[in-house]
Design a protein around this motif. Sequence first.
Motif, PDB file in Angstrom:
ATOM      1  N   ILE A 185       5.231 -10.400   4.162  1.00  0.00           N
ATOM      2  CA  ILE A 185       4.818  -9.001   4.087  1.00  0.00           C
ATOM      3  C   ILE A 185       3.858  -8.714   5.240  1.00  0.00           C
ATOM      4  CG2 ILE A 185       3.538  -7.295   2.732  1.00  0.00           C
ATOM      5  CD1 ILE A 185       4.527  -8.677   0.204  1.00  0.00           C
ATOM      6  N   TYR A 186       4.084  -7.602   5.935  1.00  0.00           N
ATOM      7  CA  TYR A 186       3.253  -7.202   7.070  1.00  0.00           C
ATOM      8  C   TYR A 186       2.487  -5.928   6.697  1.00  0.00           C
ATOM      9  CZ  TYR A 186       5.995 -10.490   9.865  1.00  0.00           C
ATOM     10  OH  TYR A 186       6.595 -11.625  10.357  1.00  0.00           O
ATOM     11  N   ILE A 187       1.175  -5.925   6.936  1.00  0.00           N
ATOM     12  CA  ILE A 187       0.337  -4.781   6.617  1.00  0.00           C
ATOM     13  C   ILE A 187      -0.218  -4.197   7.915  1.00  0.00           C
ATOM     14  CG2 ILE A 187      -1.690  -3.975   5.349  1.00  0.00           C
ATOM     15  CD1 ILE A 187      -1.333  -6.327   3.445  1.00  0.00           C
ATOM     16  N   HIS A 188       0.117  -2.920   8.180  1.00  0.00           N
ATOM     17  CA  HIS A 188      -0.341  -2.232   9.382  1.00  0.00           C
ATOM     18  C   HIS A 188      -1.375  -1.183   9.025  1.00  0.00           C
ATOM     19  CE1 HIS A 188       2.953  -3.654  12.125  1.00  0.00           C
ATOM     20  NE2 HIS A 188       3.604  -3.767  10.977  1.00  0.00           N
ATOM     21  N   ASN A 189      -2.280  -0.912   9.969  1.00  0.00           N
ATOM     22  CA  ASN A 189      -3.179   0.227   9.867  1.00  0.00           C
ATOM     23  C   ASN A 189      -2.398   1.457  10.326  1.00  0.00           C
ATOM     24  OD1 ASN A 189      -5.469   1.817   9.616  1.00  0.00           O
ATOM     25  ND2 ASN A 189      -6.133   1.402  11.714  1.00  0.00           N
ATOM     26  N   SER A 214      -6.082   1.075  -2.034  1.00  0.00           N
ATOM     27  CA  SER A 214      -4.831   0.641  -1.399  1.00  0.00           C
ATOM     28  C   SER A 214      -4.384  -0.727  -1.916  1.00  0.00           C
ATOM     29  CB  SER A 214      -4.988   0.587   0.128  1.00  0.00           C
ATOM     30  OG  SER A 214      -4.871   1.858   0.683  1.00  0.00           O
ATOM     31  N   TYR A 215      -4.094  -0.775  -3.203  1.00  0.00           N
ATOM     32  CA  TYR A 215      -3.628  -2.035  -3.777  1.00  0.00           C
ATOM     33  C   TYR A 215      -2.127  -2.194  -3.536  1.00  0.00           C
ATOM     34  CZ  TYR A 215      -8.098  -2.590  -6.115  1.00  0.00           C
ATOM     35  OH  TYR A 215      -9.451  -2.752  -6.363  1.00  0.00           O
ATOM     36  N   LEU A 216      -1.756  -3.427  -3.270  1.00  0.00           N
ATOM     37  CA  LEU A 216      -0.356  -3.794  -3.045  1.00  0.00           C
ATOM     38  C   LEU A 216       0.041  -4.787  -4.129  1.00  0.00           C
ATOM     39  CD1 LEU A 216       2.230  -4.050  -1.189  1.00  0.00           C
ATOM     40  CD2 LEU A 216       1.005  -5.885  -0.016  1.00  0.00           C
ATOM     41  N   ALA A 217       1.199  -4.561  -4.738  1.00  0.00           N
ATOM     42  CA  ALA A 217       1.703  -5.469  -5.766  1.00  0.00           C
ATOM     43  C   ALA A 217       3.073  -5.979  -5.343  1.00  0.00           C
ATOM     44  CB  ALA A 217       1.800  -4.772  -7.119  1.00  0.00           C
ATOM     45  N   TYR A 218       3.295  -7.270  -5.531  1.00  0.00           N
ATOM     46  CA  TYR A 218       4.592  -7.874  -5.205  1.00  0.00           C
ATOM     47  C   TYR A 218       4.795  -9.098  -6.089  1.00  0.00           C
ATOM     48  CZ  TYR A 218       1.665 -11.022  -2.356  1.00  0.00           C
ATOM     49  OH  TYR A 218       0.704 -11.912  -1.931  1.00  0.00           O
ATOM     50  N   PRO A 219       6.024  -9.608  -6.211  1.00  0.00           N
ATOM     51  CA  PRO A 219       6.260 -10.757  -7.086  1.00  0.00           C
ATOM     52  C   PRO A 219       5.479 -11.988  -6.628  1.00  0.00           C
ATOM     53  CG  PRO A 219       8.327  -9.679  -6.536  1.00  0.00           C
ATOM     54  CD  PRO A 219       7.289  -9.069  -5.659  1.00  0.00           C
ATOM     55  N   GLY A 220       4.788 -12.598  -7.579  1.00  0.00           N
ATOM     56  CA  GLY A 220       4.043 -13.819  -7.278  1.00  0.00           C
ATOM     57  C   GLY A 220       4.853 -15.066  -7.552  1.00  0.00           C
ATOM     58  N   ILE A 238       2.825 -11.143 -11.207  1.00  0.00           N
ATOM     59  CA  ILE A 238       2.547 -10.119 -10.198  1.00  0.00           C
ATOM     60  C   ILE A 238       1.363 -10.563  -9.350  1.00  0.00           C
ATOM     61  CG2 ILE A 238       1.894  -7.720  -9.786  1.00  0.00           C
ATOM     62  CD1 ILE A 238       3.024  -7.039 -12.549  1.00  0.00           C
ATOM     63  N   ALA A 239       1.549 -10.552  -8.031  1.00  0.00           N
ATOM     64  CA  ALA A 239       0.448 -10.797  -7.106  1.00  0.00           C
ATOM     65  C   ALA A 239      -0.147  -9.450  -6.718  1.00  0.00           C
ATOM     66  CB  ALA A 239       0.941 -11.541  -5.874  1.00  0.00           C
ATOM     67  N   LEU A 240      -1.438  -9.272  -6.951  1.00  0.00           N
ATOM     68  CA  LEU A 240      -2.126  -8.020  -6.606  1.00  0.00           C
ATOM     69  C   LEU A 240      -3.012  -8.268  -5.393  1.00  0.00           C
ATOM     70  CD1 LEU A 240      -2.560  -5.053  -7.587  1.00  0.00           C
ATOM     71  CD2 LEU A 240      -4.636  -5.893  -8.717  1.00  0.00           C
ATOM     72  N   TYR A 241      -2.813  -7.459  -4.358  1.00  0.00           N
ATOM     73  CA  TYR A 241      -3.514  -7.653  -3.086  1.00  0.00           C
ATOM     74  C   TYR A 241      -4.240  -6.361  -2.725  1.00  0.00           C
ATOM     75  CZ  TYR A 241      -4.174  -9.398   1.699  1.00  0.00           C
ATOM     76  OH  TYR A 241      -4.710  -9.846   2.886  1.00  0.00           O
ATOM     77  N   ASP A 242      -5.487  -6.495  -2.251  1.00  0.00           N
ATOM     78  CA  ASP A 242      -6.275  -5.332  -1.851  1.00  0.00           C
ATOM     79  C   ASP A 242      -5.986  -5.019  -0.382  1.00  0.00           C
ATOM     80  OD1 ASP A 242      -8.234  -3.474  -1.102  1.00  0.00           O
ATOM     81  OD2 ASP A 242      -9.677  -4.262  -2.550  1.00  0.00           O
ATOM     82  N   GLY A 243      -5.283  -3.920  -0.137  1.00  0.00           N
ATOM     83  CA  GLY A 243      -4.901  -3.577   1.224  1.00  0.00           C
ATOM     84  C   GLY A 243      -6.041  -3.087   2.081  1.00  0.00           C
TER      85      GLY A 243
END
Length: 410
Positions: free
Chosen positions: A96-100, A130-136, A143-148
Amino acid sequence: CSSLAIGTTTGYRLFSLSSVEQLDQVHESNEIPDVYIVERLFSSSLVVVVSHAKPQQMNVYHFKKGTEICNYSYSSNILSIRLNRQRLVVCLEESIYIHNIKDMKLLKTILDTPSNTTGLCALSINHANSYLAYPGSATSGEIALYDGNTLKTACTIPAHDGPLAALTFNSTGSKLASASEKGTVIRVFSIPGGQKLYEFRRGMKRYVNISSLVFSMDSQFLCASSNTETVHIFKLEHLTDSRPEEPPTWSGYMGKMFQAATNYLPAQVSGMMNQDRAFATVRLNISGQRNICALSTIQKLPRLLVTTSDGHLYIYNLDPQDGGECVLIKKHSLLGSGRMEENKENDLRPPLPQSYAATVARQSTVPSTSTMPGYSEDGGALRGEVIPEHEFATGPVCLDDENEFPPVSI
């Protein structure tokens, strides 16, 4: 839920959803064929497009000006893209790629994620959360919860026994709903803590593939659609909390005893007792087609919108008090020349507001700028490669002005 974007074999189209009767086509592009991902940033001019011709390349456009802001290539096929005012997230099968989003700078690459063949992920539309959720996990419903915003892992939520099939945040980013591949149970969790708040049973007789899961903007309702003909709408309320204090009666006493007893039963049994049935339903006249739903307020009334892969938009009335069977009031064709298919049974003709399409059609006073320098074709092609600073766009993503973004509601 104020606009609709569709990808077709010839390009993509953007529609405004401000009226039941009138379906306004905001923009149509035939420059890129076979578009399978098209994501618009709210009601702004920024749109992200991915085509089967170049499935590893993301193109970011300012569609009003007809200019390309940038393009970016990845190591494998792009499976999904999510964006809010702060972040643009690109999901591949194993990374997963996170851009500004303001300057398209790559902020974070999450590598070696569990195999995610459908590109399942969700990003809160509230950029403050800006939370991101995806399969863990590829084998369980973790669910993996990531703070964007902070670019750190927030928590892991053991949501289901089987692999995940659907994820969605509410409008504020304070709740997350999920469903597994079985599709029988939908759960809602608090964010960022991950505590279970609600559990809804969609059905027990058969497993279904839930293709769409969405909250209403006020977070009162949650809608789930699948490959069956039935769409379920659940109401997020704790009945025991919403009732006024009852006078002491035998039935009230027994009810409280029954509620207390569930605390001592096995989790699976007590969970079954606390599950709520659908508040409202829709029976589509099609089955087996992929569809996407939205709960929106159009012309001051709550509506359920269902878009099907054969190119139709169905608009239903939703009774927010009594629920029940939703009534079909309009059917639009999305692949024609903008003409509408009349629903003679219930033909509403309220006065039409000035359409967004008409506003966009006016001559723009802003001069068109040349395309910004984009990224190299092979940028980031190697897993974990650090993209050199000079590969980034030289300036911020410039939309016409701050009004391009919808107003922030506190």
